[in-house]
Enzyme design. Structure first.
Site, PDB file in Angstrom:
ATOM      1  N   LEU A  16       0.859  -1.182   0.000  1.00  0.00           N
ATOM      2  CA  LEU A  16       0.000   0.000   0.000  1.00  0.00           C
ATOM      3  C   LEU A  16       0.898   1.235   0.000  1.00  0.00           C
ATOM      4  O   LEU A  16       1.844   1.309   0.789  1.00  0.00           O
ATOM      5  CB  LEU A  16      -0.902  -0.001   1.243  1.00  0.00           C
ATOM      6  CG  LEU A  16      -2.011   1.039   1.230  1.00  0.00           C
ATOM      7  CD1 LEU A  16      -3.107   0.631   0.254  1.00  0.00           C
ATOM      8  CD2 LEU A  16      -2.592   1.217   2.614  1.00  0.00           C
ATOM      9  N   PRO A  17       0.647   2.219  -0.855  1.00  0.00           N
ATOM     10  CA  PRO A  17       1.537   3.378  -0.939  1.00  0.00           C
ATOM     11  C   PRO A  17       1.318   4.378   0.204  1.00  0.00           C
ATOM     12  O   PRO A  17       0.995   5.551  -0.011  1.00  0.00           O
ATOM     13  CB  PRO A  17       1.204   3.981  -2.308  1.00  0.00           C
ATOM     14  CG  PRO A  17      -0.235   3.632  -2.520  1.00  0.00           C
ATOM     15  CD  PRO A  17      -0.402   2.270  -1.883  1.00  0.00           C
ATOM     16  N   CYS A  18       1.533   3.933   1.415  1.00  0.00           N
ATOM     17  CA  CYS A  18       1.336   4.761   2.615  1.00  0.00           C
ATOM     18  C   CYS A  18       2.212   6.000   2.602  1.00  0.00           C
ATOM     19  O   CYS A  18       1.864   7.013   3.217  1.00  0.00           O
ATOM     20  CB  CYS A  18       1.657   3.957   3.874  1.00  0.00           C
ATOM     21  SG  CYS A  18       0.637   2.508   4.082  1.00  0.00           S
ATOM     22  N   HIS A  19       3.349   5.921   1.923  1.00  0.00           N
ATOM     23  CA  HIS A  19       4.260   7.061   1.885  1.00  0.00           C
ATOM     24  C   HIS A  19       3.649   8.270   1.186  1.00  0.00           C
ATOM     25  O   HIS A  19       4.153   9.375   1.314  1.00  0.00           O
ATOM     26  CB  HIS A  19       5.585   6.663   1.214  1.00  0.00           C
ATOM     27  CG  HIS A  19       5.432   6.246  -0.210  1.00  0.00           C
ATOM     28  ND1 HIS A  19       4.934   5.005  -0.569  1.00  0.00           N
ATOM     29  CD2 HIS A  19       5.690   6.909  -1.370  1.00  0.00           C
ATOM     30  CE1 HIS A  19       4.910   4.921  -1.886  1.00  0.00           C
ATOM     31  NE2 HIS A  19       5.360   6.069  -2.393  1.00  0.00           N
ATOM     32  N   ARG A  20       2.550   8.089   0.496  1.00  0.00           N
ATOM     33  CA  ARG A  20       1.893   9.197  -0.196  1.00  0.00           C
ATOM     34  C   ARG A  20       0.941   9.981   0.718  1.00  0.00           C
ATOM     35  O   ARG A  20       0.240  10.877   0.250  1.00  0.00           O
ATOM     36  CB  ARG A  20       1.147   8.677  -1.419  1.00  0.00           C
ATOM     37  CG  ARG A  20       2.089   8.097  -2.454  1.00  0.00           C
ATOM     38  CD  ARG A  20       1.364   7.573  -3.663  1.00  0.00           C
ATOM     39  NE  ARG A  20       2.315   6.884  -4.532  1.00  0.00           N
ATOM     40  CZ  ARG A  20       1.980   5.914  -5.365  1.00  0.00           C
ATOM     41  NH1 ARG A  20       0.717   5.516  -5.445  1.00  0.00           N
ATOM     42  NH2 ARG A  20       2.905   5.331  -6.103  1.00  0.00           N
TER      43      ARG A  20
END
Length: 99
Positions: free
Chosen positions: A49-53
């Site tokens: 999941l692109p949590c860094h976004r």
């Protein structure tokens, strides 16, 4: 569908090179008071999941990224072309995704 699942669906929609905020994700799932819950969900997020976004409303980064906290968070965003202000925050004017 549970709240975490709704959060994950919205986070998956954030395109590479853009960011959203905890509060914006909470609004997108229908409850603007759940920004802390968004943070809890991202801490428990599935691999990939692109949590860094997701950043704070001021474009600040999270210490939760391993191995080096905010440095890792910044590196992941820079790899996608996200730019930063002189004080180390995401340039929200240029890179904020409204969904």
């Amino acid at each position: 569908m549970n709240t975490f699942t709704l959060i994950y669906e919205q986070v998956r929609r954030i395109p590479a090179g853009k960011v959203s905020t905890y509060g914006q994700i909470a609004r997108m799932i229908g409850n603007p008071r759940l920004s802390r819950v968004v943070g809890y969900a991202l801490k428990a997020a599935p691999e990939g999941l692109p949590c860094h976004r997701v950043v704070t409303k001021d474009g600040d980064l999270s210490d939760a990224f391993t191995p080096m906290g905010k440095e890792t968070h910044r590196m992941l965003l820079e790899l996608e072309g996200v730019g930063f202000t002189e004080d180390g925050r995401v340039d929200m004017e240029a890179f904020f995704w409204r969904g």
